[in-house]
Design an enzyme around this catalytic site. Structure first.
Site, PDB file in Angstrom:
ATOM      1  N   SER A 165       0.794  -1.233   0.000  1.00 23.36           N
ATOM      2  CA  SER A 165       0.000   0.000   0.000  1.00 23.36           C
ATOM      3  C   SER A 165       0.824   1.280   0.000  1.00 23.36           C
ATOM      4  O   SER A 165       0.261   2.368   0.025  1.00 23.36           O
ATOM      5  CB  SER A 165      -0.960   0.002   1.191  1.00 23.36           C
ATOM      6  OG  SER A 165      -1.970  -0.946   0.955  1.00 23.36           O
ATOM      7  N   LYS A 170      -0.189   3.667  -2.539  1.00 25.16           N
ATOM      8  CA  LYS A 170      -1.308   4.563  -2.256  1.00 25.16           C
ATOM      9  C   LYS A 170      -0.823   5.888  -1.680  1.00 25.16           C
ATOM     10  O   LYS A 170      -1.410   6.932  -1.940  1.00 25.16           O
ATOM     11  CB  LYS A 170      -2.305   3.880  -1.340  1.00 25.16           C
ATOM     12  CG  LYS A 170      -2.799   2.588  -1.975  1.00 25.16           C
ATOM     13  CD  LYS A 170      -4.176   2.245  -1.657  1.00 25.16           C
ATOM     14  CE  LYS A 170      -4.648   1.048  -2.440  1.00 25.16           C
ATOM     15  NZ  LYS A 170      -3.988  -0.197  -2.139  1.00 25.16           N
ATOM     16  N   SER A 205      -8.313   2.437   1.518  1.00 20.20           N
ATOM     17  CA  SER A 205      -7.272   1.942   0.622  1.00 20.20           C
ATOM     18  C   SER A 205      -7.850   1.394  -0.692  1.00 20.20           C
ATOM     19  O   SER A 205      -7.423   0.361  -1.190  1.00 20.20           O
ATOM     20  CB  SER A 205      -6.468   0.864   1.356  1.00 20.20           C
ATOM     21  OG  SER A 205      -5.248   0.631   0.741  1.00 20.20           O
TER      22      SER A 205
END
Length: 172
Positions: free
Chosen positions: A14, A17, A74
Site C-alpha cells: 500500500s 497509495k 485503501s
C-alpha cells in the site's frame, strides 16, 4: 535517531497509495482539477479487485470522495480512477510516481504499478516510506480525511458502499 535496515528493499504493497495520494493532492494544488470536480470512471478502474468501493464504470464521482476512499479504506479502484485522471494510463502514472520518489529523495523505491498489488520489480524501504509520509503530510486535506472512522461512499444511482478506516486506531 537509531535506524536498522532502513534501506532494506521490501514489497511495496500500500505504499503505492501514499504516492498516489501525493500526486492527487498535487494535481488539485496545481489546478488540474478541484475537490468538487467529477471524474468519469473507466471500465479498467471499476474492475480492480482487492480493497475497493465498487466504482461503477462510466459513472462520475467527485475527486474529494475518490481521494477520501483511498485514505480511509485503501480503495484500489479509486486509486486507478485518480491515476487515470492525472496521467491517462498506468505506464505514465508509474513513471510520474518514480519521478516524484526521486524528487523527494526516495532512492530505494521503485514503483511498477499503481495499486501496490504484487509485481516485480517493485520495492521500497522504511526510510523512503518516511520520506513519502513526510511529503503527504504537507497536505491539510489528508488530516481531514484521515480522521474518518466510518462513512458512506455514495454512488450516482443512489446506492452506497460503507467504508471503514483501515487504521483501527482512528476509532479511538
Amino acid at each position: 535517531m537509531y535506524a536498522y535496515d532502513e534501506k532494506k528493499h521490501l514489497p511495496i504493497a500500500s505504499m503505492c497509495k501514499i504516492m498516489t495520494l501525493i500526486l492527487s493532492f498535487e494535481a488539485v494544488d496545481e489546478g488540474k482539477f478541484s475537490y468538487e470536480d467529477t471524474i468519469c470512471v473507466s471500465e479498467n478502474a471499476s474492475s480492480m479487485g482487492g480493497s475497493q468501493v465498487f466504482l461503477e464504470a462510466n459513472a462520475k464521482y467527485p475527486v474529494k470522495e475518490l481521494i477520501k476512499s483511498i485514505i480511509v479504506c485503501s480503495a484500489h479502484d479509486s486509486c486507478v480512477a485518480m491515476a487515470e485522471a492525472i496521467c491517462g494510463n498506468e505506464p505514465l502514472f508509474v513513471e510520474k510516481m518514480n519521478e516524484k520518489a526521486k524528487e523527494i529523495g526516495a532512492y530505494d523505491t521503485l514503483f511498477a504499478n499503481w495499486t501496490g498489488l504484487p509485481r516485480d520489480p517493485q520495492y521500497s524501504c522504511a526510510k523512503d516510506v518516511a520520506l513519502m509520509l513526510k511529503e503527504l503530510l504537507k497536505h491539510e486535506k489528508y488530516f481531514e480525511f484521515g480522521k474518518v472512522w466510518m462513512d458512506k461512499f455514495s454512488h450516482p444511482e443512489g446506492r452506497y458502499t460503507e467504508i471503514t478506516n483501515t487504521n483501527k486506531l482512528v476509532r479511538f
